[in-house]
Design an enzyme around this catalytic site. Structure first.
Site, mmCIF file in Angstrom:
data_model
loop_
_atom_site.group_PDB
_atom_site.id
_atom_site.type_symbol
_atom_site.label_atom_id
_atom_site.label_comp_id
_atom_site.label_asym_id
_atom_site.label_seq_id
_atom_site.Cartn_x
_atom_site.Cartn_y
_atom_site.Cartn_z
ATOM 1 C CD GLU A 86 -2.667 1.324 2.701
ATOM 2 O OE1 GLU A 86 -3.066 0.096 3.021
ATOM 3 O OE2 GLU A 86 -3.017 2.198 3.390
ATOM 4 C CD GLU B 159 -3.497 7.299 5.474
ATOM 5 O OE1 GLU B 159 -4.580 6.915 6.076
ATOM 6 O OE2 GLU B 159 -2.401 7.013 5.793
#
Length: 284
Positions: A148, A153
């Site tokens: 990933e 974020e």
């Protein structure tokens, strides 16, 4: 965007063990893939709406229902993609409602993309309980084995702190071994910034506005468990609500609706970018 139920407290979710300060520059050639969001509606030839976990609930104990093509949650406004989180229930209005009290949207590229340079120009929502992300996953792979890449974020209760993280079988937050970096960006929620990824066969660099703040090299033992980043991934844009990290300090309902705004997405493939069949949905 952590792809399974969080197994650790926030203190181990983020990481600062691979911080960098290096220049990044987008290519000057025409992108291999781009969406400038200058049409009247979202281009569903480029994007699909991921809704597959609505009925059973989303990972990380997130609280949103991800809508499929609902303009209240995802639309084009004056050349900008708006992904909007709202305080509302769709009980009796949709067939896959999972008792959620919030709605939002999650867009995934229909095709996977590999090595090359990525740039997403975005303005983020800072409401408490918001969890915006731009990230990448491979289709059909068990997490975290397939890897990933978290390009950006942010959690609203810790607004203006931008996180970049990699997860693999050997290095992930469940083990407390994830590799990542964070940087303070005081205008993340009031101005547009370019979130960038330079993905090469032997390194991954993530940055903002031309400065890389995370760099990870393929220099650890373990083979694919340490470096699974050898196949194309789908690019994901989403705004989650709550969850083990995003909702750690609750949700400010009075601040809703909240929007993540994206001016454009651009990708320049490198010569060894690879190719793969179109996605049906991302595996998590």
């Amino acid at each position: 965007m952590f792809a399974i139920l969080a197994l650790a407290m926030q203190s181990t979710l983020s990481a600062t063990n691979v911080s960098a300060d290096v220049p990044m520059a987008a290519p000057t050639t025409k992108p291999s893939f781009a969406d400038e969001f200058d049409g009247p509606r979202i281009d569903t030839a480029k994007w699909l709406f991921d809704t597959h976990r609505n009925r059973q609930g989303w990972y990380n104990n997130e609280l949103q229902y991800y809508a499929d093509g609902r303009p209240e949650n995802a639309r084009i406004e004056k050349g900008v993609l708006a992904i909007e989180a709202r305080r509302e229930s769709l009980e009796g209005k949709v067939s896959d409602w999972g008792k959620q009290a919030y709605t939002s949207a999650k867009l995934v590229t229909r095709k996977p993309y590999g090595y090359g340079f990525y740039e997403i120009r975005a303005k983020l929502p800072c409401g408490r309980g918001m969890w915006p992300a731009t990230w990448m996953l491979p289709t059909g792979e068990k997490w975290p084995d397939g890897g990933e890449i978290d390009i950006m974020e942010m959690v609203g209760w810790d607004a203006n702190v931008i996180h970049a993280t990699l997860h693999t079988a050997a290095f992930n937050h469940a083990k407390g071994t994830q590799r990542g970096a964070q940087v303070k960006l005081p205008t993340a929620c009031t101005q547009f910034h370019t979130y960038q990824l330079d993905w090469r066969p032997d390194s991954i660099t993530v940055g903002i506005d031309g400065r890389g703040h995370m760099r990870v090299k393929d220099d650890q033992p373990g083979g694919a468990a340490a470096w699974p980043f050898t196949r194309p991934y789908e690019l994901i844009l989403n705004l989650a609500v709550g969850g083990d990290w995003g909702g750690q300090k609750g949700i400010d309902d009075a601040a809703l609706p909240q929007r993540m705004q994206i001016d454009y997405v651009r990708y320049w493939a490198s010569a060894d970018a690879g190719s793969r069949a179109p996605a049906t949905r991302p595996a998590e």
